[in-house]
Design an enzyme around this catalytic site. Structure first.
Site, PDB file in Angstrom:
ATOM      1  N   CYS A   6       6.565   0.069  -3.688  1.00 32.76           N
ATOM      2  CA  CYS A   6       6.186  -0.445  -2.363  1.00 32.76           C
ATOM      3  C   CYS A   6       5.313  -1.693  -2.488  1.00 32.76           C
ATOM      4  O   CYS A   6       4.117  -1.604  -2.734  1.00 32.76           O
ATOM      5  CB  CYS A   6       5.440   0.649  -1.601  1.00 32.76           C
ATOM      6  SG  CYS A   6       4.748   0.070  -0.060  1.00 32.76           S
ATOM      7  N   CYS A  50       2.395  -1.978  -0.051  1.00 34.09           N
ATOM      8  CA  CYS A  50       1.244  -1.099  -0.339  1.00 34.09           C
ATOM      9  C   CYS A  50       0.411  -1.674  -1.486  1.00 34.09           C
ATOM     10  O   CYS A  50      -0.808  -1.608  -1.472  1.00 34.09           O
ATOM     11  CB  CYS A  50       1.698   0.288  -0.776  1.00 34.09           C
ATOM     12  SG  CYS A  50       2.998   0.989   0.202  1.00 34.09           S
ATOM     13  N   ASP A  51       1.075  -2.206  -2.511  1.00 33.17           N
ATOM     14  CA  ASP A  51       0.380  -2.495  -3.763  1.00 33.17           C
ATOM     15  C   ASP A  51       0.349  -3.963  -4.175  1.00 33.17           C
ATOM     16  O   ASP A  51      -0.319  -4.319  -5.149  1.00 33.17           O
ATOM     17  CB  ASP A  51       1.033  -1.675  -4.901  1.00 33.17           C
ATOM     18  CG  ASP A  51       0.967  -0.188  -4.604  1.00 33.17           C
ATOM     19  OD1 ASP A  51      -0.055   0.248  -4.048  1.00 33.17           O
ATOM     20  OD2 ASP A  51       1.942   0.525  -4.899  1.00 33.17           O
TER      21      ASP A  51
END
Ligand code: NDP
Length: 315
Positions: A135, A138-139
């Protein structure tokens, strides 16, 4: 709240929320089990430019927040729990949450969506969360001015690569063929981006990393060119896996008809499953279109199918 409901919806992406919107407006007081990822896959997407009604696009999480508020306004209720078991062999149907509570319903709408697939490498598992991710939104932030690779040749890979260029200094797309499954507009956008490079006909054999003072980190990948069989290494700090998705339908195995991958099979032009009163919509039953708007469309269909089913059994 009683544990019996007319309509239970499992899943909270565009399909689940649209099913909730229609059943709530039909005064059926639906309950939505939001699961492990409330809001579904759009929660890990950035800009959504292809959902009608948003001239300048909208961020995925914002879209899902608006959808949730909209359905709550009409009386739908969310329960932030994960469903682990169902019994559709008797009526009312039973479903169980991960903390062991049983709920029953007259009709159940399945909108459990799909989850990102992984490469299946031992080292991918070892470094997951320590440089390996599925993701980018997200990261990506953790890879400021670093070099990262993205695996895959579909729209997700292109989108993740483009997004990562906001953070990383260089993004290398590794794809196992030299043709891309991604749409032309997405490939063109990635190719025009000076920070993105392509390595084709290549697979990742191993994710390289180190462990210092108990802290794991990725240092590179070992790759193999499938045409020349040549092996080499690329140094990088992050690996983003973007190779497609698996439908979240394991709990329905042996209960509902599904294809060999696990996509639920619905009757032509409806959302009816093989069990009367159980309907399926969104990415859990759609391996082909897999768009937020088509998920919302089939969510609407399942609500109308459920409403007609309830009318029939109560008449
Ligand atoms: P896809 O199934 O379209 O693509 C998966 C990619 O991963 C393919 O290139 C495939 O290679 C590769 N792949 C699969 N398994 C492996 C493996 N084990 N090792 C290496 N490579 C592998 O999935 P996506 O998630 O990209 O897209 C799913 C759907 O969502 C599509 O319909 C897409 O259009 C849509 N989407 C739309 C977006 C948008 O419009 N903004 C954004 C993201 C997704 P190969 O081609 O060789 O099979």
């Amino acid at each position: 709240m009683s544990n019996h409901h007319k309509v239970i919806i499992i899943g909270s992406g565009p399909a689940g929320f649209t099913a909730a919107l229609y059943t709530a407006r039909a005064n059926l007081k639906p309950i939505i089990f939001e699961g492990n990822q409330p809001g579904g896959q759009l929660m890990i997407t950035t800009e959504v430019e292809n959902y009608p009604g948003f001239e300048h696009g909208i961020q995925g999480p914002e879209l899902m927040d608006v959808m949730r508020k909209q359905v709550h306004r009409f009386g739908a209720e969310s329960i932030y729990k994960y469903i682990v078991k169902v019994d559709f062999s008797k009526k009312p149907f039973s479903i169980w949450t991960d903390d062991g509570v049983e709920y029953t319903c007259d009709t159940c709408i399945i909108a459990t969506g799909a989850t990102a697939k992984l490469l299946g490498l031992e080292t991918e598992n070892k470094f997951m969360g320590y440089g390996v991710s599925a993701c980018a939104t997200c990261d990506g932030f953790f890879f400021k001015n670093q070099r990262v690779v993205v695996v895959g040749g579909g729209d997700t890979a292109m989108e993740e690569a483009n997004y990562l260029t906001h953070h990383a200094s260089e993004v290398i797309i590794i794809h196992r063929r030299d043709e891309f499954r991604a749409s032309k507009i997405m490939i063109d956008r990635a190719k025009k981006n000076p920070k993105i490079k392509f390595v084709t006909d290549t697979v990742i054999e191993e994710i390289l990393g180190k462990e210092e003072d108990g802290r794991k980190s990725v240092t590179g990948i070992k790759i193999k060119n499938l045409k020349t069989n040549e092996e080499s290494e690329i140094s990088c700090e992050g690996v983003f896996v973007a190779i497609g998705h698996k439908p979240n339908t394991d709990i329905f195995k042996g209960i509902l008809d599904m294809d060999e991958v696990g996509y639920l099979i619905t009757k032509k032009s409806t959302t009816e499953t093989n069990i009367e009163g159980v309907f399926a919509c969104g990415d859990a039953q759609d391996s082909y279109y897999r768009q937020a708007v088509t998920a919302a469309g089939t969510g609407c269909m399942s609500a109308i199918d459920a409403e007609r089913y309830l009318e029939k059994i109560n008449s």
